[in-house]
Design an enzyme around this catalytic site. Structure first.
Site, PDB file in Angstrom:
ATOM      1  N   ARG A 208       0.813  -1.222   0.000  1.00 28.73           N
ATOM      2  CA  ARG A 208       0.000   0.000   0.000  1.00 28.73           C
ATOM      3  C   ARG A 208       0.850   1.277   0.000  1.00 28.73           C
ATOM      4  O   ARG A 208       0.403   2.331   0.432  1.00 28.73           O
ATOM      5  CB  ARG A 208      -0.986   0.015   1.180  1.00 28.73           C
ATOM      6  CG  ARG A 208      -2.009  -1.110   1.118  1.00 28.73           C
ATOM      7  CD  ARG A 208      -3.076  -0.958   2.180  1.00 28.73           C
ATOM      8  NE  ARG A 208      -4.105  -1.974   2.021  1.00 28.73           N
ATOM      9  CZ  ARG A 208      -4.080  -3.167   2.601  1.00 28.73           C
ATOM     10  NH1 ARG A 208      -3.059  -3.509   3.376  1.00 28.73           N
ATOM     11  NH2 ARG A 208      -5.059  -4.017   2.411  1.00 28.73           N
ATOM     12  N   LYS A 230       2.652  11.078 -11.804  1.00 26.94           N
ATOM     13  CA  LYS A 230       1.716  10.258 -12.567  1.00 26.94           C
ATOM     14  C   LYS A 230       2.351   8.896 -12.816  1.00 26.94           C
ATOM     15  O   LYS A 230       3.441   8.803 -13.379  1.00 26.94           O
ATOM     16  CB  LYS A 230       1.379  10.914 -13.905  1.00 26.94           C
ATOM     17  CG  LYS A 230       0.286  11.954 -13.844  1.00 26.94           C
ATOM     18  CD  LYS A 230      -0.122  12.340 -15.261  1.00 26.94           C
ATOM     19  CE  LYS A 230      -1.257  13.325 -15.274  1.00 26.94           C
ATOM     20  NZ  LYS A 230      -1.660  13.680 -16.646  1.00 26.94           N
ATOM     21  N   GLU A 272       7.837  17.065 -25.974  1.00 26.68           N
ATOM     22  CA  GLU A 272       7.341  17.577 -24.697  1.00 26.68           C
ATOM     23  C   GLU A 272       7.987  18.923 -24.359  1.00 26.68           C
ATOM     24  O   GLU A 272       7.356  19.798 -23.765  1.00 26.68           O
ATOM     25  CB  GLU A 272       7.597  16.566 -23.578  1.00 26.68           C
ATOM     26  CG  GLU A 272       6.874  15.244 -23.742  1.00 26.68           C
ATOM     27  CD  GLU A 272       5.380  15.324 -23.447  1.00 26.68           C
ATOM     28  OE1 GLU A 272       4.884  16.411 -23.079  1.00 26.68           O
ATOM     29  OE2 GLU A 272       4.695  14.296 -23.594  1.00 26.68           O
ATOM     30  N   LYS A 314       6.757  22.387 -15.344  1.00 28.39           N
ATOM     31  CA  LYS A 314       5.910  21.308 -14.840  1.00 28.39           C
ATOM     32  C   LYS A 314       5.788  21.361 -13.326  1.00 28.39           C
ATOM     33  O   LYS A 314       4.713  21.102 -12.778  1.00 28.39           O
ATOM     34  CB  LYS A 314       6.443  19.947 -15.276  1.00 28.39           C
ATOM     35  CG  LYS A 314       5.475  18.830 -14.884  1.00 28.39           C
ATOM     36  CD  LYS A 314       5.681  17.560 -15.653  1.00 28.39           C
ATOM     37  CE  LYS A 314       4.556  16.573 -15.358  1.00 28.39           C
ATOM     38  NZ  LYS A 314       4.718  15.311 -16.109  1.00 28.39           N
ATOM     39  N   GLU A 324      -4.651  16.854 -11.083  1.00 22.96           N
ATOM     40  CA  GLU A 324      -5.196  17.169 -12.404  1.00 22.96           C
ATOM     41  C   GLU A 324      -6.690  17.470 -12.361  1.00 22.96           C
ATOM     42  O   GLU A 324      -7.495  16.898 -13.078  1.00 22.96           O
ATOM     43  CB  GLU A 324      -4.906  16.019 -13.386  1.00 22.96           C
ATOM     44  CG  GLU A 324      -5.042  16.433 -14.839  1.00 22.96           C
ATOM     45  CD  GLU A 324      -4.494  15.398 -15.804  1.00 22.96           C
ATOM     46  OE1 GLU A 324      -3.274  15.422 -16.057  1.00 22.96           O
ATOM     47  OE2 GLU A 324      -5.267  14.565 -16.293  1.00 22.96           O
ATOM     48  N   ARG A 328      -3.580  21.206 -14.410  1.00 21.85           N
ATOM     49  CA  ARG A 328      -2.556  20.271 -14.854  1.00 21.85           C
ATOM     50  C   ARG A 328      -2.903  19.623 -16.188  1.00 21.85           C
ATOM     51  O   ARG A 328      -2.007  19.204 -16.939  1.00 21.85           O
ATOM     52  CB  ARG A 328      -2.340  19.198 -13.781  1.00 21.85           C
ATOM     53  CG  ARG A 328      -1.195  18.244 -14.124  1.00 21.85           C
ATOM     54  CD  ARG A 328      -0.800  17.373 -12.959  1.00 21.85           C
ATOM     55  NE  ARG A 328       0.235  16.443 -13.342  1.00 21.85           N
ATOM     56  CZ  ARG A 328       0.861  15.601 -12.519  1.00 21.85           C
ATOM     57  NH1 ARG A 328       0.547  15.607 -11.227  1.00 21.85           N
ATOM     58  NH2 ARG A 328       1.781  14.782 -12.947  1.00 21.85           N
ATOM     59  N   ASN A 332      -1.279  18.472 -21.263  1.00 19.10           N
ATOM     60  CA  ASN A 332      -1.551  17.393 -22.210  1.00 19.10           C
ATOM     61  C   ASN A 332      -1.885  17.892 -23.617  1.00 19.10           C
ATOM     62  O   ASN A 332      -2.624  17.222 -24.350  1.00 19.10           O
ATOM     63  CB  ASN A 332      -2.704  16.523 -21.691  1.00 19.10           C
ATOM     64  CG  ASN A 332      -2.307  15.733 -20.458  1.00 19.10           C
ATOM     65  OD1 ASN A 332      -1.180  15.262 -20.353  1.00 19.10           O
ATOM     66  ND2 ASN A 332      -3.222  15.614 -19.518  1.00 19.10           N
ATOM     67  N   HIS A 335      -2.059  15.416 -26.513  1.00 24.54           N
ATOM     68  CA  HIS A 335      -2.018  14.055 -25.988  1.00 24.54           C
ATOM     69  C   HIS A 335      -3.293  13.263 -26.281  1.00 24.54           C
ATOM     70  O   HIS A 335      -3.227  12.040 -26.446  1.00 24.54           O
ATOM     71  CB  HIS A 335      -1.753  14.073 -24.484  1.00 24.54           C
ATOM     72  CG  HIS A 335      -0.336  14.387 -24.132  1.00 24.54           C
ATOM     73  ND1 HIS A 335       0.298  15.543 -24.541  1.00 24.54           N
ATOM     74  CD2 HIS A 335       0.587  13.712 -23.402  1.00 24.54           C
ATOM     75  CE1 HIS A 335       1.535  15.551 -24.075  1.00 24.54           C
ATOM     76  NE2 HIS A 335       1.734  14.456 -23.392  1.00 24.54           N
ATOM     77  N   HIS A 339      -2.575   9.961 -27.896  1.00 23.72           N
ATOM     78  CA  HIS A 339      -2.901   8.677 -27.269  1.00 23.72           C
ATOM     79  C   HIS A 339      -3.770   7.829 -28.198  1.00 23.72           C
ATOM     80  O   HIS A 339      -3.655   6.599 -28.213  1.00 23.72           O
ATOM     81  CB  HIS A 339      -3.618   8.908 -25.944  1.00 23.72           C
ATOM     82  CG  HIS A 339      -2.713   9.393 -24.853  1.00 23.72           C
ATOM     83  ND1 HIS A 339      -3.181   9.809 -23.633  1.00 23.72           N
ATOM     84  CD2 HIS A 339      -1.365   9.527 -24.792  1.00 23.72           C
ATOM     85  CE1 HIS A 339      -2.167  10.199 -22.866  1.00 23.72           C
ATOM     86  NE2 HIS A 339      -1.054  10.031 -23.556  1.00 23.72           N
ATOM     87  N   HIS A 352       6.045   7.696 -27.956  1.00 24.68           N
ATOM     88  CA  HIS A 352       5.055   8.593 -27.373  1.00 24.68           C
ATOM     89  C   HIS A 352       5.205  10.017 -27.902  1.00 24.68           C
ATOM     90  O   HIS A 352       4.226  10.663 -28.293  1.00 24.68           O
ATOM     91  CB  HIS A 352       5.198   8.587 -25.847  1.00 24.68           C
ATOM     92  CG  HIS A 352       4.289   9.544 -25.150  1.00 24.68           C
ATOM     93  ND1 HIS A 352       2.918   9.452 -25.205  1.00 24.68           N
ATOM     94  CD2 HIS A 352       4.559  10.641 -24.385  1.00 24.68           C
ATOM     95  CE1 HIS A 352       2.374  10.429 -24.496  1.00 24.68           C
ATOM     96  NE2 HIS A 352       3.345  11.175 -24.000  1.00 24.68           N
TER      97      HIS A 352
END
Length: 451
Positions: A208, A230, A272, A314, A324, A328, A332, A335, A339, A352
């Site tokens: 955990r 992330k 990026e 960032k 986010e 935030r 993206n 993206h 994606h 990517h």
């Protein structure tokens, strides 16, 4: 913007053969919460300075960051030769979970940097088949030098986006359990974005939650994926749909690891870097336009500067909106389209950053169709991506239906509404919104796809 045929003609790379590995033989080589259907306008907070010290202490102070006093990189002559990088530190300010990003040359040769962030006696280094022969021994040395009480285990995963899944993740858990790692252990991510995301998610889940450290070895990971917490894995229906927000103890960016990075991977990471300039930092974008050739030539001063500015940008966003909720999401840009390319075309077929680059062109095209930016900015985006040898259109096999199908399960969908990050206003400004003319989206998809 030009019609469909023009987009296809601007593609700079065929990009059909996946290439994920580093190679020693490579050539030079206050939280913001928004309603689901609302929009977030994100103008650039920066003003031009009278000098070229864009990442100077004054600029860092403007964006509320803690950074070491480091001489700023000047605007470089395109023919400048490499010179030793100056180490710097950017702080990600998250209260009692704040952590430093160390940036510089030869940082893996400074064991104290890593050891100060290891609190227990057990360490698990998670890496892949490409990075292990290059940097695993050095990393183990950095963790154990004059520190004999620490026991280091390692797990070596296959390399590639196609392995960023639950089956591969279980190999990390298997090794941790077999090695009887306890709650005070530290996981170390040694590799690119795939390794960082999977190691971070494993650390968030094992017992955990255990400590972890990021040692990113690609441009993509150094400027983006290793910073901000992330973590996660892909699902066959969508990228990064399974994961958690989980912050590292530190990020150690040794720019010397870029010496073994293939040209294609290096270019992928620059997507990026370009993104930060477009969405929030006009000065940084203009610096990139003048210095892209220095970055492509792996000038160490240029890369130290680019990584520092990217991490500053960032870090500020993450400090304001860690989970986010709105702000935030502006990170993206491109993206959602990107994606869809990665998922629809097949994980690992495009890197990517290559998919994000094509996605940014699509987002810019849609922004122009909405009347939110002018043609001159569209041309500048195409030009800088071409300089970086990045694609400016999706694969020819992508269809409108493929885009729509994947985008329908994007993480930014809320109450059935697809929200997008689009440029609006002058360079360095963007919006995160679901309030746009759907016809503009359809027109963009049709302009880039045959069907």
């Amino acid at each position: 913007m030009a019609a469909s045929s023009s987009f296809c003609s601007q593609r700079t790379l065929p990009l059909r053969t996946p290439s994920h590995s580093h190679s020693k033989l490579s050539s030079r080589h206050s939280l913001v919460r928004l309603p689901a259907s609302g929009s977030y306008s994100y103008p650039s907070p920066y003003l031009y300075s009278e000098s070229n010290n864009y990442c100077s202490g004054t600029r860092a102070a403007k964006i509320g960051l803690k950074a070491s006093a480091t001489p700023a990189a000047p605007v470089m002559d395109q023919t400048s030769s490499s010179s030793p990088a100056v180490s710097t530190v950017v702080e990600v300010d998250l209260g009692d979970r704040s952590y430093p990003i160390y940036i510089g040359s030869g940082l893996l040769d400074q064991p104290q940097l890593l050891q100060r962030h290891v609190h227990g006696k057990q360490v698990l280094v998670v890496t892949n088949t490409t990075i292990a022969p290059l940097y695993l021994d050095k990393t183990i040395w950095a963790l154990t030098d004059r520190n004999p009480n620490v026991k280091v285990e390692s797990v070596i995963l296959p390399d590639g986006e196609q392995y960023k899944n639950m089956e591969t993740l279980m190999k990390v858990f298997d090794k941790a359990i077999e090695s009887r790692m306890d709650r005070r252990c530290t996981f170390v991510a040694l590799g690119g974005g795939v390794i960082g995301d999977m190691c971070g998610y494993a650390a968030a889940s094992y017992l955990r939650g255990v400590n972890f450290i990021q040692i990113p070895t690609t441009v993509m990971a150094q400027v983006d994926s290793s910073v901000g917490g992330k973590t996660g894995i892909n699902h066959r229906l969508g990228k990064n749909l399974i994961g958690a927000f989980y912050q590292p103890q530190c990020v150690l960016v040794d720019i010397d690891t870029l010496n073994t990075l293939p040209d294609r991977e290096l270019a992928s990471g620059l997507a990026e870097v370009i993104k930060y300039g477009l969405i929030r930092d006009a000065e940084f974008f203009e610096w990139q336009e003048k210095n892209m050739q220095a970055l492509m030539a792996r000038d160490s001063r240029a890369f130290t500067y680019a990584i520092k500015c990217s991490c500053e940008n960032k870090a500020q966003v993450v400090s304001l909106d860690e989970l986010e909720s709105g702000l935030r999401a502006t990170l993206n840009l491109g993206h959602t389209f990107g994606h869809a390319i990665e998922t629809g075309f097949g994980y690992g077929q495009w890197l990517h950053g290559e998919a994000v680059a094509a996605g940014m062109v699509m987002a810019v095209d849609m922004s122009r169709r909405l009347g939110w930016i002018d043609d001159s900015l569209v041309k500048r985006v195409l030009n800088i991506l071409q300089q970086a040898k990045l694609p400016t259109a999706p694969p020819e096999s992508m269809t409108v239906d493929m885009f729509k199908s994947v985008m329908a399960v994007d993480k930014k969908v809320a109450d059935g509404l697809l929200r997008l990050i689009l440029l609006k206003g002058p360079l360095g400004s963007c919006v995160f919104t679901g309030e746009y003319d759907r016809q503009a989206l359809d027109d963009t998809l049709r302009a880039f796809c045959k069907s």
